[in-house]
Design a protein around this motif. Structure first.
Motif, short mmCIF file in Angstrom:
data_model
loop_
_atom_site.label_atom_id
_atom_site.label_comp_id
_atom_site.label_asym_id
_atom_site.label_seq_id
_atom_site.Cartn_x
_atom_site.Cartn_y
_atom_site.Cartn_z
N ILE A 1 52.25 32.96 33.55
CA ILE A 1 52.45 32.27 34.95
C ILE A 1 51.63 32.90 35.92
O ILE A 1 51.01 32.41 36.81
N TRP A 2 51.59 34.32 35.99
CA TRP A 2 50.77 35.16 36.96
C TRP A 2 49.16 34.59 36.51
O TRP A 2 48.43 34.33 37.62
N LEU A 3 48.83 34.53 35.35
CA LEU A 3 47.51 34.04 35.00
C LEU A 3 47.34 32.85 35.66
O LEU A 3 46.20 32.43 36.20
N ALA A 4 48.21 31.90 35.41
CA ALA A 4 47.72 30.68 36.23
C ALA A 4 47.71 30.50 37.61
O ALA A 4 46.87 29.71 38.01
N LYS A 5 48.57 31.43 38.12
CA LYS A 5 48.33 31.24 39.65
C LYS A 5 46.89 31.98 39.95
O LYS A 5 46.08 31.53 40.98
N ILE A 6 46.43 33.06 39.13
CA ILE A 6 45.18 33.63 39.30
C ILE A 6 43.96 32.39 39.07
O ILE A 6 43.00 32.33 39.92
N PHE A 7 44.07 31.71 38.05
CA PHE A 7 43.07 30.73 37.51
C PHE A 7 43.22 29.78 38.70
O PHE A 7 42.00 28.91 38.71
N GLN A 8 44.28 29.33 39.46
CA GLN A 8 44.28 28.18 40.73
C GLN A 8 43.69 28.94 41.68
O GLN A 8 43.77 27.98 42.62
N GLY A 9 43.45 30.00 41.74
CA GLY A 9 43.14 30.69 43.02
C GLY A 9 44.05 30.90 43.90
O GLY A 9 43.99 31.34 45.23
N GLN A 10 45.19 31.03 43.71
CA GLN A 10 46.43 31.23 44.53
C GLN A 10 46.77 32.68 44.57
O GLN A 10 47.41 33.08 45.35
N LEU A 11 46.57 33.30 43.71
CA LEU A 11 46.16 35.02 43.55
C LEU A 11 45.18 35.39 43.48
O LEU A 11 44.20 34.91 42.67
N GLU A 12 44.82 36.46 44.15
CA GLU A 12 43.55 36.97 44.06
C GLU A 12 43.48 38.66 43.47
O GLU A 12 44.43 39.20 43.73
N LEU A 13 42.55 38.74 42.42
CA LEU A 13 42.54 39.95 41.80
C LEU A 13 41.90 41.14 42.66
O LEU A 13 41.11 40.64 43.74
N PRO A 14 42.28 42.16 42.43
CA PRO A 14 41.46 43.34 43.18
C PRO A 14 40.03 43.50 42.91
O PRO A 14 39.47 42.52 42.04
N SER A 15 39.21 44.04 43.41
CA SER A 15 37.74 44.15 43.04
C SER A 15 37.82 44.82 41.66
O SER A 15 38.70 45.23 41.16
N ILE A 16 36.41 44.78 41.06
CA ILE A 16 36.37 45.17 39.60
C ILE A 16 36.37 46.44 39.79
O ILE A 16 36.97 47.38 39.05
N GLU A 17 35.85 47.56 40.92
CA GLU A 17 36.11 48.93 41.01
C GLU A 17 37.62 49.23 40.98
O GLU A 17 37.96 50.11 40.55
N GLU A 18 38.35 48.51 41.83
CA GLU A 18 39.66 48.85 41.79
C GLU A 18 40.56 48.56 40.64
O GLU A 18 41.46 49.52 40.21
#
Length: 497
Positions: A374-391
Protein backbone atom coordinates in the motif's frame (compact mmCIF):
# COMPACT_ATOMS: atom_id res chain seq x y z
CA UNK A 1 19.79 16.96 -3.15
CA UNK A 2 19.16 14.32 -5.83
CA UNK A 3 15.74 12.70 -5.91
CA UNK A 4 14.84 9.21 -7.12
CA UNK A 5 12.99 9.61 -10.41
CA UNK A 6 10.44 6.81 -10.41
CA UNK A 7 7.82 8.66 -12.42
CA UNK A 8 4.14 7.78 -12.56
CA UNK A 9 3.86 3.99 -12.49
CA UNK A 10 1.08 2.34 -14.46
CA UNK A 11 2.37 -1.23 -14.93
CA UNK A 12 3.79 -3.46 -12.19
CA UNK A 13 5.34 -6.93 -12.16
CA UNK A 14 5.16 -8.91 -8.92
CA UNK A 15 7.60 -11.80 -8.67
CA UNK A 16 6.23 -14.46 -6.35
CA UNK A 17 2.66 -15.63 -5.80
CA UNK A 18 3.02 -16.85 -2.23
CA UNK A 19 1.81 -15.13 0.96
CA UNK A 20 3.64 -11.86 0.26
CA UNK A 21 3.05 -11.84 -3.49
CA UNK A 22 -0.68 -12.34 -3.09
CA UNK A 23 -0.88 -9.54 -0.52
CA UNK A 24 1.12 -7.25 -2.79
CA UNK A 25 -1.08 -7.87 -5.81
CA UNK A 26 -4.28 -7.44 -3.79
CA UNK A 27 -3.07 -4.09 -2.41
CA UNK A 28 -2.21 -2.85 -5.90
CA UNK A 29 -5.61 -3.92 -7.21
CA UNK A 30 -7.39 -2.03 -4.43
CA UNK A 31 -5.50 1.10 -5.38
CA UNK A 32 -7.30 0.90 -8.76
CA UNK A 33 -4.67 3.09 -10.39
CA UNK A 34 -2.61 0.58 -12.38
CA UNK A 35 -3.39 -0.49 -15.93
CA UNK A 36 -1.27 -3.65 -15.78
CA UNK A 37 -0.51 -5.91 -12.79
CA UNK A 38 1.11 -9.27 -13.52
CA UNK A 39 2.28 -11.82 -10.98
CA UNK A 40 4.78 -14.59 -11.72
CA UNK A 41 4.84 -17.81 -9.68
CA UNK A 42 6.83 -20.93 -10.56
CA UNK A 43 4.61 -23.22 -8.47
CA UNK A 44 1.30 -24.47 -9.84
CA UNK A 45 -0.77 -22.48 -7.32
CA UNK A 46 -0.73 -20.06 -4.40
CA UNK A 47 0.59 -20.66 -0.89
CA UNK A 48 4.30 -20.30 -1.62
CA UNK A 49 6.62 -22.08 0.78
CA UNK A 50 3.65 -23.32 2.84
CA UNK A 51 3.11 -25.96 0.15
CA UNK A 52 4.57 -28.96 1.95
CA UNK A 53 6.15 -31.81 0.01
CA UNK A 54 7.92 -34.79 1.56
CA UNK A 55 10.67 -35.13 -1.01
CA UNK A 56 12.85 -37.77 0.65
CA UNK A 57 12.30 -40.56 3.16
CA UNK A 58 15.83 -40.44 4.51
CA UNK A 59 18.06 -37.49 5.47
CA UNK A 60 18.61 -35.45 2.29
CA UNK A 61 22.21 -34.20 2.04
CA UNK A 62 23.25 -30.61 1.46
CA UNK A 63 26.30 -29.42 -0.46
CA UNK A 64 28.68 -27.89 2.06
CA UNK A 65 29.84 -25.35 2.77
CA UNK A 66 27.14 -23.19 1.17
CA UNK A 67 28.24 -19.56 1.20
CA UNK A 68 27.80 -18.40 -2.41
CA UNK A 69 24.47 -16.59 -2.94
CA UNK A 70 24.92 -16.67 -6.72
CA UNK A 71 25.10 -20.46 -7.11
CA UNK A 72 22.30 -22.16 -8.98
CA UNK A 73 23.18 -25.83 -8.76
CA UNK A 74 21.42 -26.40 -5.43
CA UNK A 75 18.07 -24.93 -6.49
CA UNK A 76 16.00 -27.23 -8.64
CA UNK A 77 12.44 -28.55 -8.70
CA UNK A 78 11.37 -32.17 -8.30
CA UNK A 79 9.51 -33.75 -11.20
CA UNK A 80 6.39 -35.61 -10.07
CA UNK A 81 4.84 -36.44 -13.42
CA UNK A 82 4.72 -35.16 -16.98
CA UNK A 83 5.09 -31.36 -16.83
CA UNK A 84 4.37 -31.38 -13.09
CA UNK A 85 7.02 -30.01 -10.74
CA UNK A 86 7.28 -29.02 -7.08
CA UNK A 87 9.84 -26.94 -5.18
CA UNK A 88 10.59 -28.33 -1.72
CA UNK A 89 10.59 -25.62 0.94
CA UNK A 90 11.63 -25.25 4.56
CA UNK A 91 8.23 -26.43 5.81
CA UNK A 92 8.26 -29.70 7.74
CA UNK A 93 5.54 -32.17 8.66
CA UNK A 94 5.03 -31.27 12.32
CA UNK A 95 5.34 -27.51 11.94
CA UNK A 96 3.12 -25.14 13.88
CA UNK A 97 3.45 -21.37 13.65
CA UNK A 98 5.68 -19.52 16.12
CA UNK A 99 3.17 -16.71 16.67
CA UNK A 100 -0.57 -16.74 17.45
CA UNK A 101 -2.78 -16.51 14.40
CA UNK A 102 -4.27 -13.15 15.48
CA UNK A 103 -1.10 -11.32 14.47
CA UNK A 104 -0.69 -13.27 11.21
CA UNK A 105 -4.00 -12.18 9.74
CA UNK A 106 -4.32 -10.08 6.61
CA UNK A 107 -6.37 -6.91 6.80
CA UNK A 108 -10.07 -7.74 7.05
CA UNK A 109 -9.45 -11.46 6.55
CA UNK A 110 -9.63 -13.39 9.84
CA UNK A 111 -8.56 -16.97 10.41
CA UNK A 112 -11.47 -19.46 10.62
CA UNK A 113 -13.22 -19.63 13.97
CA UNK A 114 -11.84 -22.15 16.46
CA UNK A 115 -8.43 -22.21 14.75
CA UNK A 116 -5.66 -23.43 17.06
CA UNK A 117 -3.86 -20.58 18.77
CA UNK A 118 -0.76 -21.63 16.80
CA UNK A 119 -2.08 -23.10 13.53
CA UNK A 120 -0.57 -26.08 11.74
CA UNK A 121 1.22 -25.72 8.42
CA UNK A 122 -1.83 -27.09 6.57
CA UNK A 123 -4.19 -24.61 8.21
CA UNK A 124 -1.89 -21.73 7.29
CA UNK A 125 -1.70 -22.98 3.70
CA UNK A 126 -5.49 -23.18 3.43
CA UNK A 127 -5.87 -19.71 4.94
CA UNK A 128 -3.40 -18.21 2.44
CA UNK A 129 -4.96 -20.05 -0.49
CA UNK A 130 -8.42 -18.77 0.46
CA UNK A 131 -7.10 -15.20 0.76
CA UNK A 132 -5.35 -15.51 -2.62
CA UNK A 133 -8.37 -16.59 -4.70
CA UNK A 134 -9.14 -12.99 -5.66
CA UNK A 135 -5.70 -12.46 -7.19
CA UNK A 136 -5.25 -15.80 -8.97
CA UNK A 137 -6.40 -14.42 -12.37
CA UNK A 138 -3.51 -11.95 -12.27
CA UNK A 139 -0.78 -14.56 -11.70
CA UNK A 140 1.10 -16.58 -14.33
CA UNK A 141 1.48 -19.91 -12.52
CA UNK A 142 4.05 -22.52 -13.56
CA UNK A 143 6.28 -19.66 -14.69
CA UNK A 144 9.91 -19.14 -13.73
CA UNK A 145 11.33 -15.62 -13.95
CA UNK A 146 14.86 -15.88 -15.36
CA UNK A 147 15.93 -12.24 -15.60
CA UNK A 148 14.90 -8.75 -14.57
CA UNK A 149 16.77 -6.02 -16.42
CA UNK A 150 16.80 -2.29 -15.83
CA UNK A 151 16.54 -0.24 -19.05
CA UNK A 152 16.34 3.46 -18.05
CA UNK A 153 16.92 4.76 -21.58
CA UNK A 154 14.08 2.84 -23.18
CA UNK A 155 10.34 3.48 -23.18
CA UNK A 156 9.83 1.08 -20.29
CA UNK A 157 12.33 0.82 -17.47
CA UNK A 158 12.08 -2.87 -16.68
CA UNK A 159 12.20 -6.00 -18.81
CA UNK A 160 11.03 -9.22 -17.16
CA UNK A 161 11.95 -12.44 -18.97
CA UNK A 162 10.25 -15.67 -17.98
CA UNK A 163 9.73 -19.24 -19.16
CA UNK A 164 7.25 -22.05 -18.73
CA UNK A 165 7.86 -24.71 -16.08
CA UNK A 166 7.62 -27.98 -18.03
CA UNK A 167 9.65 -30.97 -19.17
CA UNK A 168 10.99 -29.14 -22.22
CA UNK A 169 12.58 -26.49 -19.98
CA UNK A 170 13.71 -28.96 -17.28
CA UNK A 171 11.25 -27.41 -14.86
CA UNK A 172 11.95 -23.83 -15.96
CA UNK A 173 15.74 -24.04 -15.62
CA UNK A 174 16.75 -24.22 -19.30
CA UNK A 175 15.77 -22.47 -22.50
CA UNK A 176 13.78 -24.53 -25.00
CA UNK A 177 12.83 -23.82 -28.63
CA UNK A 178 9.53 -25.59 -27.96
CA UNK A 179 8.68 -23.08 -25.21
CA UNK A 180 10.78 -19.97 -25.90
CA UNK A 181 11.40 -17.39 -23.21
CA UNK A 182 9.04 -14.42 -23.19
CA UNK A 183 9.71 -10.83 -22.15
CA UNK A 184 7.30 -8.16 -20.91
CA UNK A 185 7.98 -4.54 -19.98
CA UNK A 186 6.90 -2.78 -16.77
CA UNK A 187 7.28 0.54 -15.02
CA UNK A 188 8.05 -1.17 -11.71
CA UNK A 189 9.05 -4.59 -10.34
CA UNK A 190 8.21 -5.80 -6.84
CA UNK A 191 10.12 -8.87 -5.66
CA UNK A 192 7.99 -10.91 -3.25
CA UNK A 193 9.66 -14.30 -3.65
CA UNK A 194 10.90 -14.58 -0.07
CA UNK A 195 14.34 -15.41 1.31
CA UNK A 196 14.07 -19.03 2.42
CA UNK A 197 15.42 -20.65 -0.72
CA UNK A 198 19.20 -21.12 -0.69
CA UNK A 199 20.59 -22.78 2.48
CA UNK A 200 23.44 -21.08 4.28
CA UNK A 201 26.04 -23.45 5.73
CA UNK A 202 29.11 -21.61 7.06
CA UNK A 203 32.62 -22.86 6.50
CA UNK A 204 34.05 -24.76 9.45
CA UNK A 205 37.48 -26.40 9.75
CA UNK A 206 37.22 -29.96 8.50
CA UNK A 207 33.63 -29.69 7.23
CA UNK A 208 34.45 -30.17 3.53
CA UNK A 209 36.64 -33.20 4.28
CA UNK A 210 33.91 -34.60 6.53
CA UNK A 211 31.30 -34.34 3.76
CA UNK A 212 33.64 -36.15 1.36
CA UNK A 213 34.44 -38.95 3.80
CA UNK A 214 30.85 -39.39 5.02
CA UNK A 215 28.63 -38.53 2.04
CA UNK A 216 25.02 -37.82 2.96
CA UNK A 217 25.82 -37.17 6.63
CA UNK A 218 25.31 -33.38 6.47
CA UNK A 219 21.98 -31.71 5.74
CA UNK A 220 20.22 -28.38 6.21
CA UNK A 221 16.96 -27.64 8.01
CA UNK A 222 15.39 -26.89 4.62
CA UNK A 223 15.65 -30.61 3.86
CA UNK A 224 14.22 -31.74 7.19
CA UNK A 225 10.76 -33.28 6.97
CA UNK A 226 10.15 -35.49 10.03
CA UNK A 227 12.11 -37.24 12.81
CA UNK A 228 11.34 -40.54 11.04
CA UNK A 229 14.12 -39.66 8.60
CA UNK A 230 16.63 -40.28 11.40
CA UNK A 231 15.19 -43.40 13.05
CA UNK A 232 17.78 -45.80 11.67
CA UNK A 233 20.92 -43.74 12.26
CA UNK A 234 23.62 -45.45 14.29
CA UNK A 235 25.47 -42.68 16.09
CA UNK A 236 25.04 -39.24 17.55
CA UNK A 237 22.86 -36.53 16.06
CA UNK A 238 23.96 -32.86 16.06
CA UNK A 239 21.78 -29.84 15.27
CA UNK A 240 23.71 -26.65 14.53
CA UNK A 241 21.78 -23.47 15.31
CA UNK A 242 19.65 -22.11 18.11
CA UNK A 243 17.04 -20.01 16.36
CA UNK A 244 13.45 -21.09 15.67
CA UNK A 245 14.17 -24.03 13.37
CA UNK A 246 17.19 -25.26 15.31
CA UNK A 247 15.29 -25.31 18.59
CA UNK A 248 12.20 -26.88 17.04
CA UNK A 249 14.10 -29.59 15.17
CA UNK A 250 16.16 -30.53 18.25
CA UNK A 251 12.96 -30.77 20.30
CA UNK A 252 11.15 -32.87 17.70
CA UNK A 253 14.07 -35.26 17.26
CA UNK A 254 14.63 -35.68 21.00
CA UNK A 255 10.92 -36.12 21.79
CA UNK A 256 10.06 -38.44 18.92
CA UNK A 257 13.20 -40.60 18.94
CA UNK A 258 13.74 -40.56 22.73
CA UNK A 259 17.46 -40.17 22.21
CA UNK A 260 20.17 -37.63 22.87
CA UNK A 261 20.42 -34.69 20.47
CA UNK A 262 23.34 -32.29 20.68
CA UNK A 263 22.35 -28.70 19.87
CA UNK A 264 25.20 -26.33 19.01
CA UNK A 265 24.30 -22.78 20.05
CA UNK A 266 26.43 -19.65 19.66
CA UNK A 267 24.04 -17.52 21.70
CA UNK A 268 20.79 -17.65 23.64
CA UNK A 269 17.70 -18.11 21.48
CA UNK A 270 15.26 -15.21 21.25
CA UNK A 271 12.55 -17.50 19.88
CA UNK A 272 10.36 -20.20 21.46
CA UNK A 273 11.22 -23.87 21.56
CA UNK A 274 10.32 -26.97 23.52
CA UNK A 275 12.58 -28.42 26.19
CA UNK A 276 13.70 -32.01 26.70
CA UNK A 277 16.17 -33.77 28.97
CA UNK A 278 17.48 -35.47 25.85
CA UNK A 279 18.70 -32.15 24.39
CA UNK A 280 22.31 -31.40 25.27
CA UNK A 281 23.31 -27.82 24.47
CA UNK A 282 26.93 -27.36 23.39
CA UNK A 283 28.83 -24.27 22.16
CA UNK A 284 29.71 -23.28 18.62
CA UNK A 285 31.68 -25.81 16.57
CA UNK A 286 35.47 -25.41 16.57
CA UNK A 287 36.24 -28.16 14.06
CA UNK A 288 35.07 -31.31 12.36
CA UNK A 289 37.46 -34.23 12.80
CA UNK A 290 36.60 -36.81 10.13
CA UNK A 291 39.50 -39.11 10.99
CA UNK A 292 37.79 -39.93 14.31
CA UNK A 293 34.22 -39.09 13.21
CA UNK A 294 34.10 -36.49 15.99
CA UNK A 295 33.15 -32.84 16.40
CA UNK A 296 35.10 -30.54 18.69
CA UNK A 297 33.33 -27.50 20.19
CA UNK A 298 34.70 -24.14 21.30
CA UNK A 299 34.89 -25.14 24.98
CA UNK A 300 36.93 -28.24 24.16
CA UNK A 301 33.99 -30.63 24.40
CA UNK A 302 34.18 -33.50 21.90
CA UNK A 303 31.21 -35.52 20.63
CA UNK A 304 32.29 -38.83 19.08
CA UNK A 305 30.59 -41.21 16.68
CA UNK A 306 28.58 -38.49 14.94
CA UNK A 307 26.14 -40.01 12.45
CA UNK A 308 24.46 -36.88 11.10
CA UNK A 309 24.64 -33.09 11.33
CA UNK A 310 21.69 -30.78 10.55
CA UNK A 311 22.62 -27.15 9.95
CA UNK A 312 19.76 -24.88 11.02
CA UNK A 313 21.83 -21.83 10.13
CA UNK A 314 19.45 -19.87 7.96
CA UNK A 315 19.48 -18.88 4.31
CA UNK A 316 21.41 -16.71 1.89
CA UNK A 317 19.69 -13.78 0.18
CA UNK A 318 19.35 -15.21 -3.30
CA UNK A 319 17.69 -13.60 -6.33
CA UNK A 320 19.24 -15.16 -9.46
CA UNK A 321 16.99 -13.18 -11.80
CA UNK A 322 18.71 -9.99 -10.57
CA UNK A 323 22.13 -11.12 -11.85
CA UNK A 324 22.55 -8.10 -14.12
CA UNK A 325 21.93 -5.74 -11.21
CA UNK A 326 24.14 -7.77 -8.88
CA UNK A 327 27.03 -7.55 -11.34
CA UNK A 328 26.68 -3.76 -11.55
CA UNK A 329 28.53 -1.12 -9.53
CA UNK A 330 25.64 -1.02 -7.06
CA UNK A 331 24.58 -4.63 -6.42
CA UNK A 332 21.71 -5.54 -4.13
CA UNK A 333 23.16 -8.98 -3.31
CA UNK A 334 26.88 -9.32 -2.54
CA UNK A 335 27.75 -12.06 -0.04
CA UNK A 336 24.10 -12.97 0.52
CA UNK A 337 24.15 -12.11 4.21
CA UNK A 338 22.33 -8.81 3.82
CA UNK A 339 20.79 -6.72 1.03
CA UNK A 340 22.23 -3.41 -0.11
CA UNK A 341 20.88 -0.15 -1.47
CA UNK A 342 17.39 -0.39 0.00
CA UNK A 343 15.52 2.35 1.84
CA UNK A 344 13.48 0.98 4.74
CA UNK A 345 14.71 -2.46 3.64
CA UNK A 346 12.27 -2.16 0.74
CA UNK A 347 12.82 0.50 -1.96
CA UNK A 348 15.92 0.45 -4.14
CA UNK A 349 17.44 3.92 -4.29
CA UNK A 350 19.79 2.92 -7.14
CA UNK A 351 17.20 1.38 -9.46
CA UNK A 352 13.98 3.42 -9.73
CA UNK A 353 10.86 1.29 -9.63
CA UNK A 354 12.42 -1.74 -7.93
CA UNK A 355 11.38 -2.85 -4.45
CA UNK A 356 11.77 -6.01 -2.37
CA UNK A 357 8.87 -7.06 -0.16
CA UNK A 358 9.15 -8.34 3.44
CA UNK A 359 12.95 -8.59 3.59
CA UNK A 360 13.32 -8.01 7.39
CA UNK A 361 13.69 -11.06 9.65
CA UNK A 362 11.43 -11.95 12.60
CA UNK A 363 8.52 -9.91 11.23
CA UNK A 364 4.98 -10.97 10.33
CA UNK A 365 5.33 -11.25 6.52
CA UNK A 366 1.59 -11.31 5.78
CA UNK A 367 0.96 -8.04 7.60
CA UNK A 368 4.17 -6.37 6.49
CA UNK A 369 3.74 -7.19 2.80
CA UNK A 370 0.28 -5.58 2.78
CA UNK A 371 1.56 -2.46 4.49
CA UNK A 372 4.60 -2.16 2.21
CA UNK A 373 2.53 -2.71 -0.94
CA UNK A 374 0.00 0.00 0.00
CA UNK A 375 2.89 2.33 0.87
CA UNK A 376 4.56 1.63 -2.49
CA UNK A 377 1.28 2.16 -4.35
CA UNK A 378 1.07 5.65 -2.84
CA UNK A 379 4.67 6.35 -3.84
CA UNK A 380 4.09 5.08 -7.39
CA UNK A 381 1.10 7.41 -7.74
CA UNK A 382 3.04 10.44 -6.52
CA UNK A 383 0.97 10.74 -3.34
CA UNK A 384 3.98 10.06 -1.10
CA UNK A 385 7.44 11.47 -1.71
CA UNK A 386 10.59 9.57 -0.88
CA UNK A 387 13.49 11.39 0.79
CA UNK A 388 16.48 12.36 -1.32
CA UNK A 389 18.86 9.61 -2.43
CA UNK A 390 21.47 10.92 0.02
CA UNK A 391 18.98 10.77 2.90
CA UNK A 392 17.97 7.22 1.98
CA UNK A 393 21.62 6.17 1.93
CA UNK A 394 22.13 7.71 5.35
CA UNK A 395 19.09 5.88 6.69
CA UNK A 396 20.61 2.59 5.55
CA UNK A 397 23.99 3.49 7.06
CA UNK A 398 22.36 4.22 10.42
CA UNK A 399 20.95 0.69 10.41
CA UNK A 400 24.40 -0.69 9.60
CA UNK A 401 25.89 1.27 12.51
CA UNK A 402 23.16 0.00 14.84
CA UNK A 403 22.84 -3.64 13.71
CA UNK A 404 26.10 -4.32 11.87
CA UNK A 405 26.97 -5.18 8.27
CA UNK A 406 25.75 -8.76 8.75
CA UNK A 407 22.52 -10.78 8.70
CA UNK A 408 21.51 -8.93 11.88
CA UNK A 409 21.04 -5.86 9.67
CA UNK A 410 17.62 -7.31 8.76
CA UNK A 411 16.53 -8.18 12.31
CA UNK A 412 13.33 -6.49 13.43
CA UNK A 413 12.33 -7.86 16.81
CA UNK A 414 9.41 -6.47 18.82
CA UNK A 415 8.85 -3.56 19.30
CA UNK A 416 10.98 -2.42 16.34
CA UNK A 417 8.82 -4.37 13.90
CA UNK A 418 5.67 -2.63 15.14
CA UNK A 419 7.40 0.75 15.10
CA UNK A 420 8.43 0.14 11.47
CA UNK A 421 4.91 -0.87 10.41
CA UNK A 422 3.32 2.09 12.19
CA UNK A 423 5.73 4.49 10.52
CA UNK A 424 4.64 3.28 7.07
CA UNK A 425 0.97 3.19 8.13
CA UNK A 426 1.11 6.79 9.30
CA UNK A 427 2.60 7.87 5.98
CA UNK A 428 -0.20 6.06 4.16
CA UNK A 429 -2.82 7.79 6.33
CA UNK A 430 -1.27 11.17 5.48
CA UNK A 431 -2.03 10.95 1.76
CA UNK A 432 -4.65 13.43 0.54
CA UNK A 433 -7.12 10.93 -0.95
CA UNK A 434 -6.80 8.32 1.78
CA UNK A 435 -9.40 5.58 1.31
CA UNK A 436 -10.22 3.31 4.24
CA UNK A 437 -10.77 0.41 1.82
CA UNK A 438 -6.99 0.32 1.45
CA UNK A 439 -6.33 0.25 5.19
CA UNK A 440 -3.26 -1.72 6.21
CA UNK A 441 -3.48 -3.88 9.32
CA UNK A 442 -3.23 -1.69 12.41
CA UNK A 443 -1.40 -2.78 15.54
CA UNK A 444 -3.87 -2.46 18.39
CA UNK A 445 -3.07 -3.08 22.06
CA UNK A 446 -4.12 -6.73 22.03
CA UNK A 447 -2.01 -7.48 18.97
CA UNK A 448 1.00 -5.74 20.47
CA UNK A 449 0.61 -7.70 23.69
CA UNK A 450 0.41 -10.98 21.76
CA UNK A 451 3.48 -9.95 19.78
CA UNK A 452 5.39 -9.10 22.94
CA UNK A 453 4.30 -12.37 24.54
CA UNK A 454 4.68 -14.67 21.53
CA UNK A 455 7.65 -16.59 22.92
CA UNK A 456 6.03 -17.17 26.33
CA UNK A 457 2.74 -18.11 24.68
CA UNK A 458 4.35 -20.64 22.32
CA UNK A 459 6.36 -22.26 25.11
CA UNK A 460 3.17 -22.51 27.20
CA UNK A 461 1.35 -23.92 24.17
CA UNK A 462 3.98 -26.65 23.79
CA UNK A 463 3.69 -27.53 27.48
CA UNK A 464 -0.13 -27.56 27.22
CA UNK A 465 0.03 -30.07 24.36
CA UNK A 466 2.46 -32.25 26.30
CA UNK A 467 0.08 -32.30 29.28
CA UNK A 468 -3.06 -32.87 27.21
CA UNK A 469 -2.14 -35.60 24.73
CA UNK A 470 -1.42 -33.22 21.88
CA UNK A 471 -4.61 -31.16 22.20
CA UNK A 472 -4.41 -27.81 20.42
CA UNK A 473 -5.91 -25.02 22.51
CA UNK A 474 -7.76 -22.29 20.58
CA UNK A 475 -7.59 -19.20 22.78
CA UNK A 476 -5.32 -17.48 25.27
CA UNK A 477 -7.72 -17.77 28.23
CA UNK A 478 -7.94 -21.54 27.86
CA UNK A 479 -4.17 -21.73 27.54
CA UNK A 480 -3.67 -19.73 30.75
CA UNK A 481 -6.10 -22.00 32.59
CA UNK A 482 -4.05 -25.02 31.58
CA UNK A 483 -0.53 -23.63 31.88
CA UNK A 484 0.62 -20.74 34.03
CA UNK A 485 2.42 -17.96 32.16
CA UNK A 486 2.41 -14.18 32.05
CA UNK A 487 1.47 -11.90 29.18
CA UNK A 488 4.07 -9.19 28.62
CA UNK A 489 3.10 -5.50 28.81
CA UNK A 490 2.98 -3.51 25.59
CA UNK A 491 5.46 -0.81 24.70
CA UNK A 492 3.39 2.31 25.52
CA UNK A 493 5.57 4.61 23.40
CA UNK A 494 5.09 2.50 20.29
CA UNK A 495 1.37 2.03 21.03
CA UNK A 496 0.89 5.81 20.85
CA UNK A 497 2.61 6.21 17.48
Amino acid sequence: MAKLNIGLVKSVAVIGGGPCGAATIKALLKEAAFSKIVGFERRAGTGGLWNYYDSNKGPEPTKVPSTDPHRLDSISPIRLASDKYVWPSAIYELMDTNVPYHIMEYSGFPFPKNSPLFPTKQQVLEYIQEYSKEVEPYIHFGTNVVSVKFRPDETHRWQVTYRKVCDATAGGLKESPDHPDQTEEFDAVLVASGHYELPYVPEKPGLADWALKFPGSVSHSKNYRHPRQFENLDGNLVVVGNSASGSDLAYQLASYLNRKVYKSARSKSMLPGGSSDYIITVPDIASFEPETKSIRFQDGTVVENVAHIIFATGFLRHYPFLDEINSSQTPIVTDGLRLHGLYKQCVSYNFPGLALIATPRYVLPTRLSETQAIWLAKIFQGQLELPSIEEMKQDELRTVELMGDSPKFHNLFYPDDVRYAKELNNQIYSTPDWDSKLAPVEWNERDMQYRASATAMKEAYIRYRELNNGERVTDVDALRQGVEFELEPVDEEVLKL
